[in-house]
Design a protein around this motif. Structure first.
Motif, short mmCIF file in Angstrom:
data_model
loop_
_atom_site.label_atom_id
_atom_site.label_comp_id
_atom_site.label_asym_id
_atom_site.label_seq_id
_atom_site.Cartn_x
_atom_site.Cartn_y
_atom_site.Cartn_z
N THR A 61 1.22 6.89 -1.94
CA THR A 61 0.20 5.85 -1.77
C THR A 61 0.21 4.89 -2.95
OG1 THR A 61 -1.49 7.17 -2.85
CG2 THR A 61 -1.20 7.48 -0.47
N TYR A 62 -0.65 3.88 -2.87
CA TYR A 62 -0.71 2.86 -3.92
C TYR A 62 -1.10 3.47 -5.26
CZ TYR A 62 -5.77 3.07 -3.71
OH TYR A 62 -7.07 3.50 -3.77
N ASP A 105 3.50 -2.81 9.01
CA ASP A 105 4.52 -1.85 8.59
C ASP A 105 5.89 -2.50 8.70
OD1 ASP A 105 2.78 0.87 10.19
OD2 ASP A 105 2.72 0.21 8.10
N THR A 117 1.05 11.75 -3.36
CA THR A 117 2.24 12.01 -2.56
C THR A 117 2.01 13.11 -1.54
OG1 THR A 117 3.07 13.60 -4.17
CG2 THR A 117 3.79 11.31 -4.42
N ARG A 173 3.91 -0.23 4.02
CA ARG A 173 2.76 -0.91 4.61
C ARG A 173 2.34 -1.96 3.59
NH1 ARG A 173 0.05 -1.11 8.92
NH2 ARG A 173 -2.12 -1.80 8.96
N ARG A 225 5.86 10.53 1.38
CA ARG A 225 5.06 9.32 1.36
C ARG A 225 4.33 9.25 0.03
NH1 ARG A 225 -0.21 7.57 3.31
NH2 ARG A 225 -0.80 9.78 3.39
N GLY A 274 7.01 4.95 2.16
CA GLY A 274 7.44 6.24 2.69
C GLY A 274 8.90 6.28 3.04
N ASN A 318 0.85 -1.18 0.00
CA ASN A 318 0.00 0.00 0.00
C ASN A 318 0.89 1.24 0.00
OD1 ASN A 318 -2.00 1.88 0.22
ND2 ASN A 318 -3.06 0.86 1.89
N ASP A 319 1.05 1.86 1.13
CA ASP A 319 1.87 3.07 1.20
C ASP A 319 3.36 2.74 1.27
OD1 ASP A 319 -0.26 5.15 3.33
OD2 ASP A 319 -0.51 4.31 1.32
#
Length: 119
Positions: A52-53, A107, A57, A98, A50, A35, A32-33
């Motif tokens: 995301t999928y 995580d 950002t 994640r 960070r 970072g 998923n994320d």
């Protein structure tokens, strides 16, 4: 078992650039994320950037316009392009994913890579 490995840190003069990479391996179903965090001496770890999928950002205020985060999901890899580096960017940089491994979302952290910027 999942492992994250960072690379690309080093010593650079102020105004220079570095590109960090972090690749995940092991029993990974999906990520998923992704970072990047950093921890300077005697300071708390802080979020740098960070993604995301779906590619959204966000960045810490102090790095906006200088750092760019990107990901290659097919390679389980995240990058951090750091330009116009400043001495205050000196820190150990960590990646965090994640991800889904088996039936659990957790995580995972890399071991860290040192970035040192000289004035």
């Amino acid at each position: 078992q999942v492992q994250l490995v960072e690379s690309g840190g080093g010593l650079v003069q102020a105004g220079g650039s570095l590109r960090l990479s972090c690749v995940a391996s092991g029993n990974i179903f999906t990520i998923n994320d992704m970072g990047w965090y950093r921890q300077a001496a005697e300071k708390q770890r802080e979020l740098v950037a960070r993604i995301t999928y779906d590619g959204s950002t966000n960045y810490a205020e102090g790095v906006k316009g200088r750092f760019t985060i990107s990901r290659d999901s097919a390679k389980n890899t995240v990058y951090l392009q750091m330009n116009s580096l400043k001495p205050e960017d000196t820190a150990v940089y960590y990646c965090k994913f994640r991800l889904l491994s088996g039936i659990r979302w957790d995580d995972y952290w890399g071991q860290g890579t040192q970035v040192a910027v000289s004035s």
